[in-house]
Design an enzyme around this catalytic site. Structure first.
Site, PDB file in Angstrom:
ATOM      1  N   HIS A  53       0.835  -1.206   0.000  1.00 17.90           N
ATOM      2  CA  HIS A  53       0.000   0.000   0.000  1.00 17.90           C
ATOM      3  C   HIS A  53       0.870   1.258   0.000  1.00 17.90           C
ATOM      4  O   HIS A  53       1.123   1.868   1.036  1.00 17.90           O
ATOM      5  CB  HIS A  53      -0.902  -0.026   1.239  1.00 17.90           C
ATOM      6  CG  HIS A  53      -2.045   0.928   1.165  1.00 17.90           C
ATOM      7  ND1 HIS A  53      -3.288   0.646   1.669  1.00 17.90           N
ATOM      8  CD2 HIS A  53      -2.139   2.178   0.649  1.00 17.90           C
ATOM      9  CE1 HIS A  53      -4.097   1.661   1.460  1.00 17.90           C
ATOM     10  NE2 HIS A  53      -3.422   2.616   0.856  1.00 17.90           N
ATOM     11  N   HIS A  55       1.544   5.001  -2.046  1.00 18.89           N
ATOM     12  CA  HIS A  55       1.136   5.996  -3.052  1.00 18.89           C
ATOM     13  C   HIS A  55       2.408   6.685  -3.551  1.00 18.89           C
ATOM     14  O   HIS A  55       2.939   7.583  -2.901  1.00 18.89           O
ATOM     15  CB  HIS A  55       0.177   7.025  -2.442  1.00 18.89           C
ATOM     16  CG  HIS A  55      -1.110   6.430  -1.951  1.00 18.89           C
ATOM     17  ND1 HIS A  55      -2.234   6.333  -2.736  1.00 18.89           N
ATOM     18  CD2 HIS A  55      -1.441   5.871  -0.762  1.00 18.89           C
ATOM     19  CE1 HIS A  55      -3.217   5.758  -2.039  1.00 18.89           C
ATOM     20  NE2 HIS A  55      -2.756   5.467  -0.838  1.00 18.89           N
ATOM     21  N   ARG A  57       2.739   8.384  -6.473  1.00 16.96           N
ATOM     22  CA  ARG A  57       2.443   9.631  -7.235  1.00 16.96           C
ATOM     23  C   ARG A  57       3.220   9.676  -8.557  1.00 16.96           C
ATOM     24  O   ARG A  57       2.981   8.899  -9.421  1.00 16.96           O
ATOM     25  CB  ARG A  57       2.728  10.896  -6.402  1.00 16.96           C
ATOM     26  CG  ARG A  57       2.273  10.823  -4.946  1.00 16.96           C
ATOM     27  CD  ARG A  57       0.843  11.127  -4.750  1.00 16.96           C
ATOM     28  NE  ARG A  57       0.537  11.279  -3.336  1.00 16.96           N
ATOM     29  CZ  ARG A  57      -0.606  10.883  -2.778  1.00 16.96           C
ATOM     30  NH1 ARG A  57      -1.554  10.311  -3.485  1.00 16.96           N
ATOM     31  NH2 ARG A  57      -0.813  11.055  -1.488  1.00 16.96           N
ATOM     32  N   ASN A  87      -4.534   5.862  -7.482  1.00 19.86           N
ATOM     33  CA  ASN A  87      -5.211   7.175  -7.463  1.00 19.86           C
ATOM     34  C   ASN A  87      -4.220   8.291  -7.786  1.00 19.86           C
ATOM     35  O   ASN A  87      -4.051   9.241  -7.033  1.00 19.86           O
ATOM     36  CB  ASN A  87      -5.909   7.408  -6.125  1.00 19.86           C
ATOM     37  CG  ASN A  87      -4.974   7.357  -4.940  1.00 19.86           C
ATOM     38  OD1 ASN A  87      -3.956   6.663  -4.983  1.00 19.86           O
ATOM     39  ND2 ASN A  87      -5.288   8.086  -3.892  1.00 19.86           N
ATOM     40  N   HIS A 176     -10.802   0.174   0.047  1.00 18.03           N
ATOM     41  CA  HIS A 176     -10.915   1.254   1.037  1.00 18.03           C
ATOM     42  C   HIS A 176     -12.385   1.224   1.469  1.00 18.03           C
ATOM     43  O   HIS A 176     -13.268   1.547   0.683  1.00 18.03           O
ATOM     44  CB  HIS A 176     -10.537   2.581   0.363  1.00 18.03           C
ATOM     45  CG  HIS A 176     -10.538   3.749   1.285  1.00 18.03           C
ATOM     46  ND1 HIS A 176      -9.432   4.547   1.483  1.00 18.03           N
ATOM     47  CD2 HIS A 176     -11.509   4.271   2.067  1.00 18.03           C
ATOM     48  CE1 HIS A 176      -9.730   5.508   2.350  1.00 18.03           C
ATOM     49  NE2 HIS A 176     -10.987   5.373   2.704  1.00 18.03           N
ATOM     50  N   HIS A 229      -5.987  -0.737   5.269  1.00 21.91           N
ATOM     51  CA  HIS A 229      -5.882   0.100   6.489  1.00 21.91           C
ATOM     52  C   HIS A 229      -7.071  -0.025   7.441  1.00 21.91           C
ATOM     53  O   HIS A 229      -7.784   0.945   7.707  1.00 21.91           O
ATOM     54  CB  HIS A 229      -5.606   1.567   6.143  1.00 21.91           C
ATOM     55  CG  HIS A 229      -6.334   2.123   4.943  1.00 21.91           C
ATOM     56  ND1 HIS A 229      -7.651   1.891   4.716  1.00 21.91           N
ATOM     57  CD2 HIS A 229      -5.903   2.901   3.922  1.00 21.91           C
ATOM     58  CE1 HIS A 229      -8.017   2.495   3.604  1.00 21.91           C
ATOM     59  NE2 HIS A 229      -6.960   3.107   3.092  1.00 21.91           N
ATOM     60  N   ASP A 301       0.647   2.721   3.783  1.00 21.02           N
ATOM     61  CA  ASP A 301      -0.221   3.789   3.279  1.00 21.02           C
ATOM     62  C   ASP A 301       0.581   5.092   3.152  1.00 21.02           C
ATOM     63  O   ASP A 301       0.085   6.178   3.485  1.00 21.02           O
ATOM     64  CB  ASP A 301      -1.469   4.001   4.128  1.00 21.02           C
ATOM     65  CG  ASP A 301      -2.545   4.767   3.361  1.00 21.02           C
ATOM     66  OD1 ASP A 301      -2.340   5.047   2.157  1.00 21.02           O
ATOM     67  OD2 ASP A 301      -3.579   5.090   3.951  1.00 21.02           O
ATOM     68  N   HIS A 305       2.052  14.312   0.474  1.00 20.71           N
ATOM     69  CA  HIS A 305       1.519  15.572  -0.064  1.00 20.71           C
ATOM     70  C   HIS A 305       2.526  16.654   0.277  1.00 20.71           C
ATOM     71  O   HIS A 305       3.376  16.470   1.148  1.00 20.71           O
ATOM     72  CB  HIS A 305       0.174  15.906   0.586  1.00 20.71           C
ATOM     73  CG  HIS A 305      -0.898  14.903   0.284  1.00 20.71           C
ATOM     74  ND1 HIS A 305      -1.550  14.854  -0.917  1.00 20.71           N
ATOM     75  CD2 HIS A 305      -1.418  13.891   1.032  1.00 20.71           C
ATOM     76  CE1 HIS A 305      -2.429  13.863  -0.909  1.00 20.71           C
ATOM     77  NE2 HIS A 305      -2.365  13.253   0.254  1.00 20.71           N
ATOM     78  N   GLY A 320      -3.566  12.171   4.388  1.00 25.50           N
ATOM     79  CA  GLY A 320      -2.440  11.271   4.142  1.00 25.50           C
ATOM     80  C   GLY A 320      -1.126  11.914   4.528  1.00 25.50           C
ATOM     81  O   GLY A 320      -0.993  13.136   4.532  1.00 25.50           O
TER      82      GLY A 320
HETATM   83  O1  DOR Z   1      -5.451   9.532   3.685  1.00 23.31           O
HETATM   84  C1  DOR Z   1      -5.458   9.037   2.574  1.00 23.31           C
HETATM   85  N1  DOR Z   1      -4.628   9.480   1.597  1.00 23.31           N
HETATM   86  N2  DOR Z   1      -6.299   8.030   2.321  1.00 23.31           N
HETATM   87  C2  DOR Z   1      -6.486   7.570   1.073  1.00 23.31           C
HETATM   88  O2  DOR Z   1      -7.289   6.693   0.913  1.00 23.31           O
HETATM   89  C3  DOR Z   1      -5.778   8.175  -0.069  1.00 23.31           C
HETATM   90  C4  DOR Z   1      -4.510   8.755   0.388  1.00 23.31           C
HETATM   91  C5  DOR Z   1      -3.831   9.613  -0.670  1.00 23.31           C
HETATM   92  O3  DOR Z   1      -3.750   9.171  -1.805  1.00 23.31           O
HETATM   93  O4  DOR Z   1      -3.356  10.690  -0.343  1.00 23.31           O
HETATM   94 ZN    ZN Z   2      -3.942   4.535   0.661  1.00 27.69          ZN
END
Ligand code: DOR
Ligand code: ZN
Length: 419
Positions: A53, A55, A57, A87, A176, A229, A301, A305, A320
């Protein structure tokens, strides 16, 4: 090329480990010939972490993270394989966008696989991808609620279709579980929310009801359901009661296990995450779920950002925070505290993921397996200082926390990539 790792503590025994090219070719007491030797000094060697899990980007969000910065963060955290979440911008919803991602991922310094998003509109595209029999696709990903700006599915018939595809192609669906409608109903009850209302607005009931629904459907269809999660005590109870009845697997994240909404006092929006940080009672039940075998995996997870975005007012701040560099140290600290054994940690961080997602020849330290290895020092103290992170997201709700047990070296495919 033969590399000998001398004096490895593997399963409480001092052993020699020979790597030939990228594979473990020998583990034992003899001292084989090698081109190169590295002394591990009796430190413990565990399988490299497989994070289902992450991300990553990149693409149009490389300001938040790219494959290079994410790889460096992964290596620092003892992680040798990541499953990238879909995503992204553009999202991983069809072959064209998957191929864009494949190009970017060539910069990776760790092993990787992709999770493909399933939505109401792209199931033909998903099938098109799966018909190519891709070896780099780990799972399908389904969001039952919006989280930042992903597309979500709230139609039971669509969920069933996704589960049918999962069954046919023998691929897990990662879900999710928060339900969109429920999140909207609870959110409408608070007029001027702050992050302290996050746990109420994305109410525990929304996760619990989602988990109940998903388990019911997966029991009917018989596909592999992987709950991402897991954040509440009730969900752990439900999963425990249904483990024998359907093909359900349970992931939790370090933050749902180890911290709760109390930390928002100091962390503010840096601790804003979906599902939200819950309560101490949930932390305790999840920990019990680990030791009783209900929880199968811990996924970071890792959701980077920009700090400037996280510092915006509650409603505008994205959910996140980064997790690749903090996860294993936090968990090793728990081993030191006696919360669970090192053997259990290895199950949660590599072995179970390799089995659930059928990752070939990774996830174990065995002859014939890839030499994805993490050397740890259980006595090494650490303090979380986000300014030193490798990720582009240099902040953390854990800022200033101290503990013991850290990563010393990370080998990927037999090559020392971090020390
Ligand atoms: O807090 C989160 N951030 N939960 C998610 O499901 C997506 C993730 C994100 O991509 O920033
Ligand atoms: Zn996630």
């Amino acid at each position: 090329m033969k590399t000998l790792l001398k004096n490895c503590n593997i399963n409480n025994k001092t052993q020699y480990l020979l790597i030939e090219n990228d594979i473990i070719s020998y583990i034992g007491n003899n001292i084989p010939d090698a081109d190169k030797e590295i002394d591990i000094n009796n430190l413990i060697v565990i399988p490299g972490v497989i994070d289902p899990h992450t991300h990553i980007r990149d693409l149009k969000q490389s300001d938040k993270e790219d494959w290079t910065s994410a790889s460096n963060a992964a290596l620092r955290g003892g992680t040798t394989m990541v499953f990238d979440m879909p995503n992204t911008r553009p999202p991983t919803i069809n072959l064209e966008y998957l191929n864009l991602k494949r190009e970017k991922a060539k910069a990776a310094k760790v092993n990787y696989m992709f999770n493909i998003a399933a939505t109401a509109d792209n199931l033909q595209d998903v099938i098109e991808i799966l018909e190519t029999k891709p070896s780099d696709v780990a799972a399908l990903k389904l969001f039952l609620a919006g989280s930042n700006s992903n597309e979500y599915v709230d139609d039971i018939e669509v969920i069933k279709k996704v589960f049918d595809i999962s069954l046919k192609y023998d691929l897990p669906v990662i879900v999710h579980t928060e339900l969109q409608k429920c999140v909207e109903e609870y959110s409408a009850k608070i007029k001027n929310p702050t992050v302290k209302d996050h746990n109420f607005m994305r109410n525990r009931e929304c996760s619990v009801k989602g988990t109940e629904l998903l388990i019911e459907l997966a029991t009917e269809i018989g596909n592999k359901l992987y709950l991402a999660h897991t954040s509440t005590a009730e969900e752990i109870d439900i999963i425990k009661a249904n483990k024998d009845k359907c093909n359900v697997y349970c992931e939790t994240s370090p933050h749902h296990l180890l911290i709760n909404e109390d930390i928002l006092e100091t962390a503010g929006n840096l601790g804003k995450v979906n599902p939200p940080l819950r309560t101490k009672r949930d932390n305790e039940r999840i920990m019990k779920g680990i030791n009783e075998g209900t929880v199968d995996t811990i996924g970071t997870d890792h959701a980077p950002h920009q700090l400037s975005e996280k510092l915006k007012p509650y409603n505008e701040a994205p959910s996140g925070f980064p997790g690749l560099e903090t996860s294993l140290p936090l968990l090793l600290n728990e081993v030191n505290k006696g919360s669970f054994t090192l053997e259990k940690l290895v199950e949660l961080t590599s072995l179970n993921s390799s089995e659930i997602f059928k990752v070939k020849n990774r996830g174990r330290i065995e002859e014939g397996f890839f030499a994805d290895l993490t050397v740890i020092d259980l006595n090494k103290p650490w303090k979380i200082e986000a300014e030193n992170f490798n990720t582009k997201a240099k902040y953390s709700p854990y800022e200033g926390i101290t503990g013991k047990g850290d990563v010393v070296m990370t080998f990927v495919n037999g090559k020392l990539k971090y020390d």
